[in-house]
Design a protein around this motif. Sequence first.
Motif, short mmCIF file in Angstrom:
data_model
loop_
_atom_site.label_atom_id
_atom_site.label_comp_id
_atom_site.label_asym_id
_atom_site.label_seq_id
_atom_site.Cartn_x
_atom_site.Cartn_y
_atom_site.Cartn_z
N LEU A 324 0.85 -1.24 0.02
CA LEU A 324 -0.12 -0.12 -0.14
C LEU A 324 0.77 1.33 0.08
CD1 LEU A 324 -2.72 -1.20 2.52
CD2 LEU A 324 -3.07 -0.54 0.11
N ASP A 325 1.94 1.10 0.71
CA ASP A 325 2.79 2.25 0.75
C ASP A 325 3.55 2.62 -0.69
OD1 ASP A 325 2.26 2.59 3.46
OD2 ASP A 325 4.17 1.66 4.30
N SER A 326 3.73 1.50 -1.23
CA SER A 326 4.24 1.57 -2.63
C SER A 326 3.31 2.26 -3.73
CB SER A 326 4.68 0.45 -3.09
OG SER A 326 3.68 -0.47 -3.46
N GLN A 327 1.97 2.44 -3.23
CA GLN A 327 1.03 2.97 -4.16
C GLN A 327 0.90 4.62 -3.92
OE1 GLN A 327 -2.33 0.34 -3.69
NE2 GLN A 327 -1.64 -1.17 -5.06
N VAL A 328 1.44 4.86 -2.88
CA VAL A 328 1.32 6.32 -2.52
C VAL A 328 1.59 7.15 -3.55
CG1 VAL A 328 2.05 8.16 -0.71
CG2 VAL A 328 1.37 5.94 0.22
N ASP A 329 3.03 6.86 -4.06
CA ASP A 329 3.50 7.79 -5.29
C ASP A 329 2.44 7.73 -6.38
OD1 ASP A 329 4.80 9.02 -7.26
OD2 ASP A 329 6.64 7.81 -7.01
N ALA A 330 1.95 9.08 -6.72
CA ALA A 330 0.94 9.05 -7.70
C ALA A 330 1.33 8.55 -9.15
CB ALA A 330 0.43 10.55 -7.91
N ARG A 331 2.84 8.52 -9.31
CA ARG A 331 3.33 8.05 -10.45
C ARG A 331 3.60 6.54 -10.60
NH1 ARG A 331 7.53 9.01 -12.70
NH2 ARG A 331 6.86 9.31 -14.85
N MET A 332 3.15 5.99 -9.55
CA MET A 332 3.38 4.59 -9.71
C MET A 332 2.34 3.84 -10.14
SD MET A 332 5.25 1.86 -8.57
CE MET A 332 6.28 2.70 -7.27
N LEU A 333 2.49 3.15 -11.24
CA LEU A 333 1.73 2.46 -12.34
C LEU A 333 1.28 1.25 -12.04
CD1 LEU A 333 0.23 3.32 -15.03
CD2 LEU A 333 2.47 2.60 -16.14
N CYS A 334 2.16 0.36 -11.36
CA CYS A 334 1.66 -0.89 -11.34
C CYS A 334 2.40 -1.72 -9.96
CB CYS A 334 2.27 -1.80 -12.58
SG CYS A 334 1.70 -3.22 -12.80
N THR A 335 1.55 -2.21 -9.19
CA THR A 335 1.93 -3.46 -8.26
C THR A 335 1.91 -4.82 -8.54
OG1 THR A 335 1.06 -1.87 -6.65
CG2 THR A 335 1.51 -4.03 -5.84
N VAL A 336 3.23 -5.36 -8.37
CA VAL A 336 3.15 -6.78 -8.91
C VAL A 336 3.59 -7.52 -7.67
CG1 VAL A 336 4.20 -8.29 -10.57
CG2 VAL A 336 4.23 -5.98 -11.21
N ILE A 337 2.73 -8.77 -7.70
CA ILE A 337 3.03 -9.76 -6.46
C ILE A 337 3.30 -11.07 -7.28
CG2 ILE A 337 2.10 -10.88 -4.58
CD1 ILE A 337 -0.13 -8.65 -4.43
N VAL A 338 4.55 -11.57 -6.84
CA VAL A 338 4.83 -12.98 -7.74
C VAL A 338 5.08 -14.22 -6.63
CG1 VAL A 338 5.75 -11.88 -9.63
CG2 VAL A 338 7.00 -12.27 -7.97
N GLY A 339 5.11 -15.22 -6.68
CA GLY A 339 5.43 -16.27 -5.97
C GLY A 339 5.06 -17.59 -6.53
N ALA A 340 5.08 -18.52 -5.50
CA ALA A 340 4.41 -19.97 -5.96
C ALA A 340 3.11 -20.18 -5.72
CB ALA A 340 5.51 -21.12 -5.31
N ALA A 341 2.56 -21.17 -6.07
CA ALA A 341 1.17 -21.52 -5.74
C ALA A 341 1.07 -21.69 -4.32
CB ALA A 341 0.85 -22.79 -6.62
N GLY A 342 -0.14 -21.07 -3.80
CA GLY A 342 -0.50 -21.25 -2.25
C GLY A 342 0.13 -20.43 -1.50
N VAL A 343 0.65 -19.23 -2.07
CA VAL A 343 1.59 -18.33 -0.96
C VAL A 343 0.74 -17.22 -0.55
CG1 VAL A 343 3.97 -18.90 -1.62
CG2 VAL A 343 2.71 -16.95 -2.74
N GLY A 344 -0.44 -17.20 -1.30
CA GLY A 344 -1.52 -16.20 -0.94
C GLY A 344 -1.37 -14.95 -2.14
N LYS A 345 -0.81 -15.03 -3.02
CA LYS A 345 -0.78 -14.04 -4.02
C LYS A 345 -2.18 -13.23 -4.38
CE LYS A 345 0.84 -16.25 -7.33
NZ LYS A 345 0.86 -17.49 -6.73
N THR A 346 -3.24 -13.99 -4.80
CA THR A 346 -4.44 -13.58 -5.11
C THR A 346 -5.14 -13.18 -4.20
OG1 THR A 346 -4.36 -15.28 -7.08
CG2 THR A 346 -6.47 -14.19 -6.34
N SER A 347 -5.14 -13.62 -2.75
CA SER A 347 -5.88 -12.96 -1.69
C SER A 347 -5.47 -11.64 -1.22
CB SER A 347 -5.84 -14.03 -0.44
OG SER A 347 -6.47 -15.29 -1.00
N THR A 348 -3.92 -11.47 -1.32
CA THR A 348 -3.36 -10.36 -0.77
C THR A 348 -3.87 -9.26 -2.00
OG1 THR A 348 -1.45 -11.54 0.17
CG2 THR A 348 -1.27 -9.33 -0.31
N ALA A 349 -3.79 -9.47 -3.13
CA ALA A 349 -3.94 -8.66 -4.30
C ALA A 349 -5.59 -8.09 -4.01
CB ALA A 349 -3.86 -9.01 -5.53
N ARG A 350 -6.29 -9.00 -3.63
CA ARG A 350 -7.80 -8.46 -3.50
C ARG A 350 -7.95 -7.81 -2.22
NH1 ARG A 350 -10.06 -14.29 -5.76
NH2 ARG A 350 -10.07 -13.72 -8.07
N ARG A 351 -7.21 -8.25 -1.17
CA ARG A 351 -7.24 -7.19 -0.07
C ARG A 351 -6.70 -5.92 -0.34
NH1 ARG A 351 -8.01 -9.02 4.92
NH2 ARG A 351 -6.52 -7.50 5.52
#
Length: 803
Positions: A324-351
């Motif tokens: 969330l802090d990384s998105q404070v910069d108005a010029r920040m265009l994209c937040t990327v979350i990578v990892g293996a299956a089951g680590v919670g990427k999708t749930s975190t993104a939706r949160r």
Amino acid sequence: MDTVEALARKLRPEHTILLLGAGATVPSGAPTGAELAKFLAGKLYPRPEVDSLSEVATIFEHRASRRELVEALRERLSSLRPTGGLLLLPEYDWVSIYSTNFDQLIERAYREATRQLKVIRSNYDWTKEQTTATPLYKIHGCITQDVGVGNKHRMVITERDYDQVEEYHQTVFTSLEHQMYICDTLIIGQSLADRHLKELAKKACKLNDKAGTPGRVYLLAYNATKDSALIYEQWGIDITVGSLDSLLHAFAAVRPPATDRASGSDGESGVPLLPVPIRAATIDCAHATGLRADARRLYNGGAAQYPDIAAGYTIERAVEQRLLDSQVDARMLCTVIVGAAGVGKTSTARRLLAARMKQDFACWEHRNAFPLDIAAWLEVEHSLRTQNRQGFLFVDDCTDILIDVNRLIDGLAVLDRSHLRLVLTGNAGQWQSRRKSPALFKRGHTEKMSRLTTIDIERLVNLVEQQPDIHDLVDETFLTLNHTNRIRHLRDRCSADMYVCLKNIFGAEELDDILLGEFKDLDDAPQDVYRHVCAIQAMGGKVHRQLIVRLLGIDGGLIKSMLGQLDGIVFEEDIDARRGTFGWSARHDVIADVIATYKFGDPEEQKALLRNLIDGLNPSVSLELATANAMAASEMGIGRLPSRDDQIDLLTRLIAVVPAARTPQRRLVRKYLDAEDASGAKLAIDAATRNLGQDDIIDRYKVRVIVLRSGNTENLMLEDRVSLLHEARSQAAKLLLRRPDDRHNYRLLCDVGVELMRINGDSAVLEDGIDKFRAVEDDIPDPDFIEDRKRYEQMLRVARQRP
């Protein structure tokens, strides 16, 4: 069966009648008939032992009242709002719409589109008034009208209701019959197995046969096999697999509306309406948040949905605030979350999106079943800019469509400050190996998720303990632990791996789908490496790079690329870098077991793997010697094969390669003993003695071979059998003197005594063995000694009680 695109090209809305079943409105949160029955049954005590909607409703009305039944239906259906394909229905001039649903989703979709709709819910809605509005015939009535709340008409939900509205039904189907003379009919439901959908299809087919006109009947089903489609095709109905969303998306491509409303106006949710081409392909996150939460979906391994987050079924991950802090910069265009299956990427993104919606951001999620329309999303950015709104688009598993994602990012990156920003998730290996837009590095933040932090684990345990809907699904074994031990168990035994933690908490086999989906997404070569690493790890072997290279014949130059694709899935560690020894492993033994179980399920494939592994072993490498022992000892190794003959054959092969390894030779003798093959066991013992010299376990097996001979050899007299057993007793006693701290030697002596007692009634040897057990219990307070002694005492008591 046609494709959805082919069906869209065939149909002309102005020449088509729609018949909508319950499945057409499920994406907007409406329940299926079975779900509505379950909802009503849950309000009754005791719960009715029926699952038919009409039967449950009949019981509900009898136990409570008609008014309470209607109020329960309104409670479940009144708050529904249209989304996706339903919002596109008003964009086309259908001849008429027929629906079996009680809800008002279609009415709200037309109202939101400011298009006229004439709703006919009962005989009292028939008028002579001429209108150009699209007629909506609600075959089973509507929650807005029912005798239970003072109206003249009733909804058709109980068994008796069908008889009460027969006249209205007759009029509706007469109207349908007249329209089918000149029009095509499209039935949209959810499943070919749906009983109501089948009845509706048969009714439409009969009307079409009676009309005898060229108008065709089409059925759009959510799932259909060739066999199930045959049932409908024999009635002259064309089957297409798809949903209302996919059909309307296809319509938007081949038959765009004459006038597309600007995407700047707000819908009922306050979120800007999307351009027609992407409405069916997009989840409105604000709308989705209002749907029903489902704790069982999480139990079965599904990522958290927006209503699950709103209901408190998820935990805040430690990484979230940094994102969330990384998105404070108005010029920040994209937040990327990578990892293996089951680590919670999708749930975190939706949160993250859930948090942004609370700050009045417009948030959407792209549906991966549809292509990403770059032009439409650039139009959305322009609309947001015009309204001075901020928005986020979430693309899950973006590596599948990364080319289009790159193009969208490039289109947004020309703006100094885009009013539409992206949240992306992806498999770490696939993300690493794909080309990314330079803007992702300049104006993006990438976070790699892996293990749970200590605070993540504490929050997860608190969630399990404090959220009743989650607590009810927890495995009994986990519940027996106290709070501190639950945290320690997840941190240490589960290595803080999210998938393994969930597996330990819930114990659900459905969680395996997370790993199997990840495996499916890999290319063939990484798949082969992954499953072989897991198979060897699951049997307790020590996997290293050169072993896999030899086993699979991999070009050494491809190793780096291969590991890149397996990032977060297969890990490499230095063991002896000077000698080029690098260990490989899956991220947890539990994961290795799951992949090995599924991907080497065929016994012939297991046997081929083990044979190839044996033939390729290099005994000069200590890791491979450990693998040989593990292969022989583990139930996931040679012991997993269903054929004892195959096990014996492979153990014999293994001994030939590593004759100094003790475990394979011990296991081979044990296999012969289990098969009661005394001669085979004797030969294996002789070979083991030559290879190993003196070995305590082999010496015990020598005694057991003597016991086996005494019982199984034909033509022996009783005194010969007794003589053999006394020889076995003598050897067992010597072993006990040599190793008085080994409980197996005490058991061996007692087993000889049990056999003697069986054939001649002499219990002296057994009593002597029990006395020796008792004598060491004070010096060796091992509870297993005590349990063994009690078991043999019980055998002695039973023998003495026999006549």
